[in-house]
Motif scaffolding. Sequence first.
Motif, PDB file in Angstrom:
ATOM      1  N   ASP A  95       8.236  19.550 -10.136  1.00  0.00           N
ATOM      2  CA  ASP A  95       9.432  19.664 -10.978  1.00  0.00           C
ATOM      3  C   ASP A  95       9.596  21.084 -11.499  1.00  0.00           C
ATOM      4  OD1 ASP A  95      10.214  17.010 -10.715  1.00  0.00           O
ATOM      5  OD2 ASP A  95       8.964  16.345 -12.391  1.00  0.00           O
ATOM      6  N   ALA A  96       8.480  21.707 -11.856  1.00  0.00           N
ATOM      7  CA  ALA A  96       8.530  23.075 -12.394  1.00  0.00           C
ATOM      8  C   ALA A  96       9.053  24.058 -11.352  1.00  0.00           C
ATOM      9  CB  ALA A  96       7.137  23.499 -12.866  1.00  0.00           C
ATOM     10  N   PHE A  97       8.799  23.774 -10.066  1.00  0.00           N
ATOM     11  CA  PHE A  97       9.291  24.636  -8.998  1.00  0.00           C
ATOM     12  C   PHE A  97      10.707  24.271  -8.565  1.00  0.00           C
ATOM     13  CE2 PHE A  97       4.759  25.565  -8.450  1.00  0.00           C
ATOM     14  CZ  PHE A  97       4.811  26.949  -8.268  1.00  0.00           C
ATOM     15  N   GLY A  98      11.313  23.323  -9.263  1.00  0.00           N
ATOM     16  CA  GLY A  98      12.699  22.972  -8.982  1.00  0.00           C
ATOM     17  C   GLY A  98      12.905  22.038  -7.814  1.00  0.00           C
ATOM     18  N   SER A  99      11.908  21.236  -7.481  1.00  0.00           N
ATOM     19  CA  SER A  99      12.045  20.308  -6.358  1.00  0.00           C
ATOM     20  C   SER A  99      12.986  19.164  -6.716  1.00  0.00           C
ATOM     21  CB  SER A  99      10.677  19.739  -5.972  1.00  0.00           C
ATOM     22  OG  SER A  99       9.795  20.762  -5.569  1.00  0.00           O
ATOM     23  N   SER A 100      13.811  18.791  -5.761  1.00  0.00           N
ATOM     24  CA  SER A 100      14.677  17.627  -5.943  1.00  0.00           C
ATOM     25  C   SER A 100      13.854  16.359  -5.731  1.00  0.00           C
ATOM     26  CB  SER A 100      15.828  17.677  -4.939  1.00  0.00           C
ATOM     27  OG  SER A 100      15.334  17.544  -3.616  1.00  0.00           O
ATOM     28  N   PRO A 101      14.366  15.183  -6.159  1.00  0.00           N
ATOM     29  CA  PRO A 101      13.618  13.935  -5.918  1.00  0.00           C
ATOM     30  C   PRO A 101      13.281  13.718  -4.452  1.00  0.00           C
ATOM     31  CG  PRO A 101      15.376  13.555  -7.496  1.00  0.00           C
ATOM     32  CD  PRO A 101      15.550  14.961  -7.001  1.00  0.00           C
ATOM     33  N   ARG A 102      14.211  14.076  -3.541  1.00  0.00           N
ATOM     34  CA  ARG A 102      13.935  13.921  -2.111  1.00  0.00           C
ATOM     35  C   ARG A 102      12.834  14.880  -1.664  1.00  0.00           C
ATOM     36  NH1 ARG A 102      15.256  16.214   2.624  1.00  0.00           N
ATOM     37  NH2 ARG A 102      15.480  14.862   4.458  1.00  0.00           N
ATOM     38  N   GLN A 103      12.870  16.120  -2.142  1.00  0.00           N
ATOM     39  CA  GLN A 103      11.828  17.081  -1.775  1.00  0.00           C
ATOM     40  C   GLN A 103      10.463  16.656  -2.304  1.00  0.00           C
ATOM     41  OE1 GLN A 103      13.742  20.575  -3.445  1.00  0.00           O
ATOM     42  NE2 GLN A 103      14.261  21.358  -1.404  1.00  0.00           N
ATOM     43  N   VAL A 113       9.288  13.754   0.046  1.00  0.00           N
ATOM     44  CA  VAL A 113       8.921  14.138   1.416  1.00  0.00           C
ATOM     45  C   VAL A 113       7.754  15.123   1.432  1.00  0.00           C
ATOM     46  CG1 VAL A 113       9.750  15.276   3.512  1.00  0.00           C
ATOM     47  CG2 VAL A 113      11.238  13.690   2.285  1.00  0.00           C
ATOM     48  N   ASN A 114       7.746  16.088   0.519  1.00  0.00           N
ATOM     49  CA  ASN A 114       6.771  17.179   0.569  1.00  0.00           C
ATOM     50  C   ASN A 114       5.539  16.960  -0.299  1.00  0.00           C
ATOM     51  OD1 ASN A 114       8.514  18.643   2.283  1.00  0.00           O
ATOM     52  ND2 ASN A 114       9.619  19.489   0.521  1.00  0.00           N
ATOM     53  N   VAL A 115       5.613  16.031  -1.252  1.00  0.00           N
ATOM     54  CA  VAL A 115       4.484  15.844  -2.179  1.00  0.00           C
ATOM     55  C   VAL A 115       3.951  14.413  -2.141  1.00  0.00           C
ATOM     56  CG1 VAL A 115       3.701  16.006  -4.579  1.00  0.00           C
ATOM     57  CG2 VAL A 115       5.352  17.668  -3.693  1.00  0.00           C
ATOM     58  N   GLN A 116       4.802  13.452  -2.468  1.00  0.00           N
ATOM     59  CA  GLN A 116       4.328  12.081  -2.659  1.00  0.00           C
ATOM     60  C   GLN A 116       3.851  11.440  -1.359  1.00  0.00           C
ATOM     61  OE1 GLN A 116       8.028  10.924  -4.796  1.00  0.00           O
ATOM     62  NE2 GLN A 116       6.672  10.079  -6.360  1.00  0.00           N
ATOM     63  N   ILE A 117       4.689  11.487  -0.317  1.00  0.00           N
ATOM     64  CA  ILE A 117       4.283  10.850   0.944  1.00  0.00           C
ATOM     65  C   ILE A 117       3.053  11.527   1.555  1.00  0.00           C
ATOM     66  CG2 ILE A 117       4.988  10.438   3.336  1.00  0.00           C
ATOM     67  CD1 ILE A 117       7.734   9.714   2.363  1.00  0.00           C
ATOM     68  N   PRO A 118       2.986  12.874   1.629  1.00  0.00           N
ATOM     69  CA  PRO A 118       1.759  13.480   2.172  1.00  0.00           C
ATOM     70  C   PRO A 118       0.501  13.107   1.400  1.00  0.00           C
ATOM     71  CG  PRO A 118       3.531  15.091   2.138  1.00  0.00           C
ATOM     72  CD  PRO A 118       4.029  13.895   1.395  1.00  0.00           C
ATOM     73  N   LEU A 119       0.584  13.094   0.060  1.00  0.00           N
ATOM     74  CA  LEU A 119      -0.602  12.754  -0.730  1.00  0.00           C
ATOM     75  C   LEU A 119      -0.919  11.261  -0.664  1.00  0.00           C
ATOM     76  CD1 LEU A 119      -0.081  14.998  -3.898  1.00  0.00           C
ATOM     77  CD2 LEU A 119      -1.641  15.371  -1.981  1.00  0.00           C
ATOM     78  N   ALA A 120       0.081  10.447  -0.365  1.00  0.00           N
ATOM     79  CA  ALA A 120      -0.140   8.998  -0.262  1.00  0.00           C
ATOM     80  C   ALA A 120      -0.528   8.566   1.144  1.00  0.00           C
ATOM     81  CB  ALA A 120       1.121   8.241  -0.694  1.00  0.00           C
ATOM     82  N   LEU A 121      -0.613   9.515   2.089  1.00  0.00           N
ATOM     83  CA  LEU A 121      -0.864   9.159   3.487  1.00  0.00           C
ATOM     84  C   LEU A 121      -2.147   8.342   3.701  1.00  0.00           C
ATOM     85  CD1 LEU A 121       0.301  12.113   5.755  1.00  0.00           C
ATOM     86  CD2 LEU A 121       1.015   9.722   5.838  1.00  0.00           C
ATOM     87  N   THR A 126      -3.156  18.246   4.450  1.00  0.00           N
ATOM     88  CA  THR A 126      -2.307  18.286   3.261  1.00  0.00           C
ATOM     89  C   THR A 126      -3.012  19.008   2.118  1.00  0.00           C
ATOM     90  OG1 THR A 126      -1.305  16.189   3.935  1.00  0.00           O
ATOM     91  CG2 THR A 126      -1.004  16.858   1.655  1.00  0.00           C
ATOM     92  N   GLU A 127      -4.304  18.745   1.952  1.00  0.00           N
ATOM     93  CA  GLU A 127      -5.053  19.397   0.881  1.00  0.00           C
ATOM     94  C   GLU A 127      -5.114  20.905   1.081  1.00  0.00           C
ATOM     95  OE1 GLU A 127      -8.779  17.423   0.972  1.00  0.00           O
ATOM     96  OE2 GLU A 127      -8.084  15.672  -0.162  1.00  0.00           O
ATOM     97  N   VAL A 128      -5.203  21.337   2.341  1.00  0.00           N
ATOM     98  CA  VAL A 128      -5.232  22.780   2.631  1.00  0.00           C
ATOM     99  C   VAL A 128      -3.881  23.408   2.267  1.00  0.00           C
ATOM    100  CG1 VAL A 128      -5.320  24.494   4.487  1.00  0.00           C
ATOM    101  CG2 VAL A 128      -6.983  22.635   4.413  1.00  0.00           C
ATOM    102  N   LEU A 152       0.821  -1.214   0.000  1.00  0.00           N
ATOM    103  CA  LEU A 152       0.000   0.000   0.000  1.00  0.00           C
ATOM    104  C   LEU A 152       0.853   1.261   0.000  1.00  0.00           C
ATOM    105  CD1 LEU A 152      -2.876  -1.226   2.305  1.00  0.00           C
ATOM    106  CD2 LEU A 152      -3.027  -0.637  -0.106  1.00  0.00           C
ATOM    107  N   THR A 153       2.057   1.194   0.554  1.00  0.00           N
ATOM    108  CA  THR A 153       2.976   2.330   0.406  1.00  0.00           C
ATOM    109  C   THR A 153       3.360   2.508  -1.055  1.00  0.00           C
ATOM    110  OG1 THR A 153       3.867   1.988   2.632  1.00  0.00           O
ATOM    111  CG2 THR A 153       5.197   3.278   1.103  1.00  0.00           C
ATOM    112  N   ASN A 154       3.698   1.422  -1.705  1.00  0.00           N
ATOM    113  CA  ASN A 154       4.017   1.456  -3.129  1.00  0.00           C
ATOM    114  C   ASN A 154       2.836   1.985  -3.944  1.00  0.00           C
ATOM    115  OD1 ASN A 154       5.058   0.840  -5.758  1.00  0.00           O
ATOM    116  ND2 ASN A 154       4.124  -1.186  -5.650  1.00  0.00           N
ATOM    117  N   LEU A 155       1.649   1.458  -3.668  1.00  0.00           N
ATOM    118  CA  LEU A 155       0.458   1.872  -4.404  1.00  0.00           C
ATOM    119  C   LEU A 155       0.143   3.347  -4.178  1.00  0.00           C
ATOM    120  CD1 LEU A 155      -2.030   1.095  -6.134  1.00  0.00           C
ATOM    121  CD2 LEU A 155      -3.191   0.533  -3.992  1.00  0.00           C
ATOM    122  N   GLY A 156       0.203   3.792  -2.922  1.00  0.00           N
ATOM    123  CA  GLY A 156      -0.126   5.176  -2.621  1.00  0.00           C
ATOM    124  C   GLY A 156       0.778   6.166  -3.329  1.00  0.00           C
ATOM    125  N   ILE A 157       2.078   5.879  -3.373  1.00  0.00           N
ATOM    126  CA  ILE A 157       3.012   6.786  -4.031  1.00  0.00           C
ATOM    127  C   ILE A 157       2.822   6.754  -5.544  1.00  0.00           C
ATOM    128  CG2 ILE A 157       5.467   7.197  -4.492  1.00  0.00           C
ATOM    129  CD1 ILE A 157       6.023   6.300  -1.630  1.00  0.00           C
TER     130      ILE A 157
END
Length: 304
Positions: free
Chosen positions: A206-214, A217-225, A299-301, A189-194
């Motif tokens: 990517d357009a804002f210049g985020s690194s893969p780690r950013q 941490v800041n996009v994929q994991i919060p949205l996959a919570l 996260t949505e807010v 489910l971690t794999n599926l959520g991400i």
Amino acid sequence: MASVICGYLPQLLCEFPSIDENLMRDFKKTVDAGFKAFVRSYGDILDTALQPLQWFLNWLQDLFVDTPWILFLIVLTAIVYFASRNMRITIGTAVSMALIGAVGLWEDTMVTLAMVTVCTLISIVIGIPIGILMARSDRVQATVNPALDVMQTMPSFVYLIPVVMIFGIGKVPGLIAVVIYAVPPMIRLTNLGIRLVDREVLEAADAFGSSPRQKLVNVQIPLALPTIMAGINQTIMMSLAMVVVASMIGVGGLGKNVLQAITNQFFTIGFLNGFALVAIAIIFDRTSQAYGKRLQKHTEVIHG
């Protein structure tokens, strides 16, 4: 009917050709001897490596059991309330735990809670990183998926055989068996959520210049919570189910009582301990679901 049909066919087509019995016997002896040699050579090293886990489990179990029940109940209901912010869930938790104590199962419930807590923490620590690796690489996913399929379809009793042979009887062997049984949903489910995170959101990052780690941490994991929390739910449920089976190798608590009730055909004891397990499962489930929904809204807010 089958014998009539076989009368007209060659024997080879009626009896499935099997491997020679002597060859199979030698193969089984070789595998068993190799496994026993591995246990003799590395068993002590593995026991030493897992000693901290034994200490942590014993410490948590002693903490739960020795804490005055009223203090533990206050802390538990406070955690449930601040996680869920739901009075119905909080009151239900207090009532359920009070009923468990009233029927004399408080100490056994604390032992089971300690075991499930440690199993869940270990499953999270193992499952989330592996799930992230699977989400980032199709090759890793193709490699890990067959192992998860085996872990989820293997009968739970089979896990006990190698664990007992290596570690013997006790809490840590039971803990290992429970983790092996309960960790696959966390990984999947971690794999599926991400992987289900909207591609447009990732392109915006990517357009804002985020690194893969950013991005992780800041996009994929919060949205996959929400999906990750569902994985935690499933892990908890499977841990509770496996605790009963693991009681066969020395895990105490409610599982031991259920096993004794089955052995001696004590309906009431089995029912009461089953009720306690169900109550714990519902408490964990409702609290984690409510917490996941709160995190999702937060996260949505932020990303809105």
